[in-house]
Design a protein around this motif. Sequence first.
Motif, mmCIF file in Angstrom:
data_model
loop_
_atom_site.group_PDB
_atom_site.id
_atom_site.type_symbol
_atom_site.label_atom_id
_atom_site.label_comp_id
_atom_site.label_asym_id
_atom_site.label_seq_id
_atom_site.Cartn_x
_atom_site.Cartn_y
_atom_site.Cartn_z
ATOM 1 N N THR A 188 21.495 -4.030 34.658
ATOM 2 C CA THR A 188 20.884 -5.274 35.140
ATOM 3 C C THR A 188 19.396 -5.229 34.866
ATOM 4 O O THR A 188 18.711 -4.274 35.240
ATOM 5 N N ASP A 190 17.112 -8.007 35.390
ATOM 6 C CA ASP A 190 16.305 -9.084 35.967
ATOM 7 C C ASP A 190 15.796 -8.758 37.371
ATOM 8 O O ASP A 190 15.454 -9.659 38.138
ATOM 9 N N GLN A 192 13.020 -6.549 38.001
ATOM 10 C CA GLN A 192 11.835 -5.719 37.801
ATOM 11 C C GLN A 192 11.163 -5.439 39.138
ATOM 12 O O GLN A 192 10.700 -4.337 39.400
ATOM 13 N N GLY A 282 21.746 -10.276 33.046
ATOM 14 C CA GLY A 282 20.479 -10.900 33.389
ATOM 15 C C GLY A 282 19.764 -11.469 32.181
ATOM 16 O O GLY A 282 18.546 -11.676 32.216
ATOM 17 N N ASN A 304 21.180 -15.597 36.037
ATOM 18 C CA ASN A 304 19.870 -15.614 36.685
ATOM 19 C C ASN A 304 19.951 -14.974 38.066
ATOM 20 O O ASN A 304 19.158 -15.270 38.947
ATOM 21 N N HIS A 305 20.915 -14.092 38.247
ATOM 22 C CA HIS A 305 21.095 -13.335 39.495
ATOM 23 C C HIS A 305 21.423 -14.272 40.656
ATOM 24 O O HIS A 305 21.019 -14.037 41.805
ATOM 25 N N GLN A 309 16.397 -14.219 42.232
ATOM 26 C CA GLN A 309 15.210 -13.543 41.713
ATOM 27 C C GLN A 309 14.091 -14.542 41.413
ATOM 28 O O GLN A 309 13.252 -14.790 42.248
ATOM 29 N N SER A 316 22.320 -20.765 34.735
ATOM 30 C CA SER A 316 22.961 -19.898 33.748
ATOM 31 C C SER A 316 23.765 -20.704 32.739
ATOM 32 O O SER A 316 23.747 -20.411 31.534
#
Length: 408
Positions: A188, A190, A192, A282, A304-305, A309, A316
């Motif tokens: 994964t 997305d 950070q 992600g 896009n989680h 996030q 998506s």
Amino acid sequence: MNALLDLAARQLRADLAAAPARTRERFSPEGRAARCRTIAELRALAKRSVPKPIFDYADGAAWDEVTARRNLAAFEDVTLHPKALTDVSAVDLRTTILGGEVALPIIAAPTGLTGLQHPDGEVAIARAAHRAGTITTVSTMASCTLEEVAEASAGRRWFQLYVMSDRGLVDELLARATDNGYEALVLTVDVQVAGVRERDVRNGFSVPPRISLRTLAQGVAHPRWSAGFVANPRMVPANLGWEGSASATLAASVNKAFDPTVTWDDLADLRSRWKGPVIVKGVMRADDAQRCVEHGADALVVSNHGGRQLDGAAASIEALPAIADAVGDRAELYLDSGIRRGTDIVKALALGARAVMIGRALMYGIGAAGEAGARRAFGILDAELRVALALAGYPRAADLGMDAVSVR
């Protein structure tokens, strides 16, 4: 006449004797989940069944939750174009995922701290997924260990990895996943840093959950959840050895443990060390998708989680067509975020996805009724998908293509 009256009396006595058992079954979590006809109804049942902070953790999203709403609304911009005069007497949901057949194009997405919804957590989801004939994905942040899930259910399993600053821990997780038969690595990319989920902030959500007078009141209002929580608490990520702190928010814990410096070099390194398929989750841009393939990714999850996030990002399903065009047949694509209906799945498959992943639908299911609720989530989407395919004129899910849809 007397014989008929006697028969009626015996039947009445039998009905009265059975009534308490039927009543208990009807109003048990399993019975209530069985009466849910849609994922939305499972969500409503979960909202009544677990404390508000626990429900909000599963249901909430980042900041103003714009992207979470967009994930749902964007499916309305995809129009279906049904074919006429097609024999749909037998609808086939089977497809092939990474070389192996699954019974339906729906994969259990990785979800963190699932055991807060129900103590069976990821074990319940794995059993439900394998009973449905598909794949489960166990998160780095799972409430159950990799070993517990592997021991509980023998179906296909993937391991989802967040790259930690402690690379020794990453190596340990990879080794454990290999030793326990996890066939694919889902990286994964997305997270950070942790997204700001303001429902969690308002609720004071921490890992483990903070015990306060408000928390105790919520527990009293949800005695069935509280009984499970006390008997088998699943409060922290089981695979990480976290003890947690009641003063540490989940976001603070994530930002302390996760490595924000992860780059393409780390993908190349993981690709070289993991012997099975590598899936990157992600991805929302066509150029990133191409680069993932160039770095050896076998599959990508357009996601896009779930809007948890970066708020304000595209849905998506909006990102999927361009990524499908860019990747072609060089990697499999899966669509995550926003799946609530069988028609959503039809649209995703038509726009280039091999399968979809569901996360919240399963969280609602186990929050409502544990494993029975997760099975119900799969059952609802299976049934809706069969009807949608038949009405669209496609007896085989694997045959869907761009001719089935247009995008507004």
